[in-house]
Write a protein that holds these residues in place. Structure first.
Motif, PDB file in Angstrom:
ATOM      1  N   SER A 105      19.269 -18.655 -13.859  1.00  0.00           N
ATOM      2  CA  SER A 105      18.316 -17.615 -13.513  1.00  0.00           C
ATOM      3  C   SER A 105      16.931 -18.196 -13.275  1.00  0.00           C
ATOM      4  O   SER A 105      16.528 -19.189 -13.892  1.00  0.00           O
ATOM      5  CB  SER A 105      18.236 -16.578 -14.634  1.00  0.00           C
ATOM      6  OG  SER A 105      17.276 -15.601 -14.327  1.00  0.00           O
ATOM      7  N   THR A 106      16.201 -17.535 -12.382  1.00  0.00           N
ATOM      8  CA  THR A 106      14.801 -17.887 -12.143  1.00  0.00           C
ATOM      9  C   THR A 106      13.873 -17.041 -13.014  1.00  0.00           C
ATOM     10  O   THR A 106      12.659 -17.206 -12.955  1.00  0.00           O
ATOM     11  CB  THR A 106      14.440 -17.692 -10.669  1.00  0.00           C
ATOM     12  OG1 THR A 106      14.595 -16.304 -10.344  1.00  0.00           O
ATOM     13  CG2 THR A 106      15.330 -18.509  -9.755  1.00  0.00           C
ATOM     14  N   ARG A 107      14.442 -16.158 -13.805  1.00  0.00           N
ATOM     15  CA  ARG A 107      13.652 -15.214 -14.596  1.00  0.00           C
ATOM     16  C   ARG A 107      13.509 -15.686 -16.025  1.00  0.00           C
ATOM     17  O   ARG A 107      14.506 -15.927 -16.714  1.00  0.00           O
ATOM     18  CB  ARG A 107      14.287 -13.831 -14.543  1.00  0.00           C
ATOM     19  CG  ARG A 107      14.362 -13.274 -13.134  1.00  0.00           C
ATOM     20  CD  ARG A 107      14.915 -11.876 -13.098  1.00  0.00           C
ATOM     21  NE  ARG A 107      14.929 -11.337 -11.739  1.00  0.00           N
ATOM     22  CZ  ARG A 107      15.251 -10.086 -11.440  1.00  0.00           C
ATOM     23  NH1 ARG A 107      15.576  -9.248 -12.389  1.00  0.00           N
ATOM     24  NH2 ARG A 107      15.240  -9.686 -10.185  1.00  0.00           N
ATOM     25  N   HIS A 109      12.772 -14.204 -18.765  1.00  0.00           N
ATOM     26  CA  HIS A 109      13.280 -13.372 -19.855  1.00  0.00           C
ATOM     27  C   HIS A 109      14.767 -13.607 -20.131  1.00  0.00           C
ATOM     28  O   HIS A 109      15.275 -13.217 -21.171  1.00  0.00           O
ATOM     29  CB  HIS A 109      13.036 -11.890 -19.564  1.00  0.00           C
ATOM     30  CG  HIS A 109      13.955 -11.300 -18.546  1.00  0.00           C
ATOM     31  ND1 HIS A 109      13.697 -11.305 -17.193  1.00  0.00           N
ATOM     32  CD2 HIS A 109      15.157 -10.689 -18.677  1.00  0.00           C
ATOM     33  CE1 HIS A 109      14.681 -10.722 -16.552  1.00  0.00           C
ATOM     34  NE2 HIS A 109      15.586 -10.346 -17.424  1.00  0.00           N
TER      35      HIS A 109
END
Length: 124
Positions: A105-107, A109
């Motif tokens: 993921s690039t996120r 959270h």
């Protein structure tokens, strides 16, 4: 619980190189996707690169493609970020992170555990 301890970083001139390391302890390192993020003063934390559990697949932000390389050594429980052709705009605090969701993921959270951060400063 996974503890991530970062090393490397520092001051370098534009065009130079640095290598960041992130050593993991605790649970099985190879069970985690690993990522690198960075945060410049006054800006939000942004994705830099990620690598899957085996090291066979990687993902990069457009602004580092061709310049940065993420890799991992599962035998040594360590992930690396080789940074070449550094630019002043790469100046930031860099963080490694571990993700048990098994996606690159690039996120931020999505990542469960974070290193302490290390300063990278590129002078012009």
């Amino acid at each position: 619980q996974v503890v991530l301890v970062q090393s490397g970083g520092g001051l370098v001139q534009a065009g130079g190189s640095l290598r960041l390391s992130c050593a993991a302890s605790g649970r099985t390192f190879s069970n985690y996707v690993m990522g690198w993020f960075r945060q410049a003063p006054g800006k939000e934390r942004e994705f830099v690169a990620a690598i899957n559990r085996s090291g066979g697949s990687t993902s990069y932000a457009d602004f580092v493609k061709g310049r940065f390389t993420i890799s991992r050594d599962n035998a040594k429980n360590t992930v690396f970020l080789q940074m070449d052709s550094l630019k002043p705009e790469d100046t930031a605090v860099y963080y490694c992170a571990a993700n048990s969701a098994l996606i690159m993921s690039t996120r931020a959270h999505v990542y469960d555990y974070w290193g302490q951060g290390t300063q990278v400063t590129v002078s012009s």
